[in-house]
Design an enzyme around this catalytic site. Structure first.
Site, PDB file in Angstrom:
ATOM      1  N   HIS A 117      12.099  -0.532 -12.157  1.00 49.11           N
ATOM      2  CA  HIS A 117      12.040  -1.599 -12.959  1.00 49.11           C
ATOM      3  C   HIS A 117      12.264  -2.057 -11.843  1.00 49.11           C
ATOM      4  CE1 HIS A 117      13.619  -5.201 -15.433  1.00 49.11           C
ATOM      5  NE2 HIS A 117      12.178  -5.744 -14.398  1.00 49.11           N
ATOM      6  N   HIS A 134       0.848  -1.212   0.176  1.00 44.25           N
ATOM      7  CA  HIS A 134      -0.349   0.039   0.053  1.00 44.25           C
ATOM      8  C   HIS A 134       0.755   1.125   0.151  1.00 44.25           C
ATOM      9  CE1 HIS A 134       0.429   0.668   4.131  1.00 44.25           C
ATOM     10  NE2 HIS A 134       1.480  -0.321   4.994  1.00 44.25           N
TER      11      HIS A 134
END
Length: 200
Positions: free
Chosen positions: A132, A123
């Site tokens: 990446h 979250h």
């Protein structure tokens, strides 16, 4: 749709595009030796402007360089049907979410990022452009990742950490403290083995 980059990573992106219901016209790649990848033709020149494109290259710097060339592409965002993505996630154009990835509530992901196979982002994380996240890497809640950073295979980042721009987090590293811009980090706990100043 066209895929810009006929590499091994490009093959995975092609399958994500197929599973997402897109028709692939061709790959685009500068390598004159490549003629076909997964039975799709490889073009050595960029087609005319206005086409739908995903940059299927794993290298963050190269993805940014292609975007900065200013080609008038329509950049497509891809999310594999077997990824778990909260309805409250914001994902920028050109980003690719691979199968098995989990992205939880109120995460914000920038443009042209890669969330690779089985990566987990909890979250309230923020990922800037050209990041990446490698296979099986895990980010706890409220993690910030700066532009262009590469988080390696199986790396773990505890909650609340800030990682700067254009860092490399080594495979299996465990990040328990903030990381400045331009650093290479390895080990458990993560230690900086190299740092460089970034051009502004």
């Amino acid at each position: 749709m066209y895929l810009y980059g006929a590499s091994g990573h490009g093959k995975v992106v092609a399958e994500v595009a197929e599973e997402s219901g897109y028709n692939i016209e061709a790959f685009i790649d500068e390598n004159l030796m490549k003629e076909k990848v997964l039975n799709y033709p490889v073009l050595n020149e960029v087609p005319s402007h206005g086409i739908d494109v995903v940059i299927s290259i794993g290298n963050n710097k190269i993805r940014k360089r292609i975007v900065e060339q200013g080609e008038l592409f329509n950049y497509v965002t891809l999310s594999h049907p077997k990824a778990i993505v909260s309805k409250r996630v914001k994902i920028g154009e050109g980003t690719i979410v691979m199968p098995g990835a989990t992205i939880n509530v109120l995460v914000r992901i920038g443009k042209h990022c890669i969330i690779n196979t089985n990566a987990s982002i909890d979250h309230d994380c923020i990922l800037e452009d050209f990041v990446h996240i490698s296979p099986n890497a895990a980010l706890g809640g409220n993690v910030y990742v700066g532009e262009g950073t590469h988080i390696g295979i199986g790396a773990s980042v505890i909650q609340g950490i800030t990682i700067g721009k254009w860092c490399t987090i080594g495979a299996g590293a465990v990040i328990i403290s903030d990381i400045p811009d331009g650093c290479t980090v390895v080990g458990n706990p993560g230690r900086i083995i190299k740092s460089r100043s970034l051009k502004i």
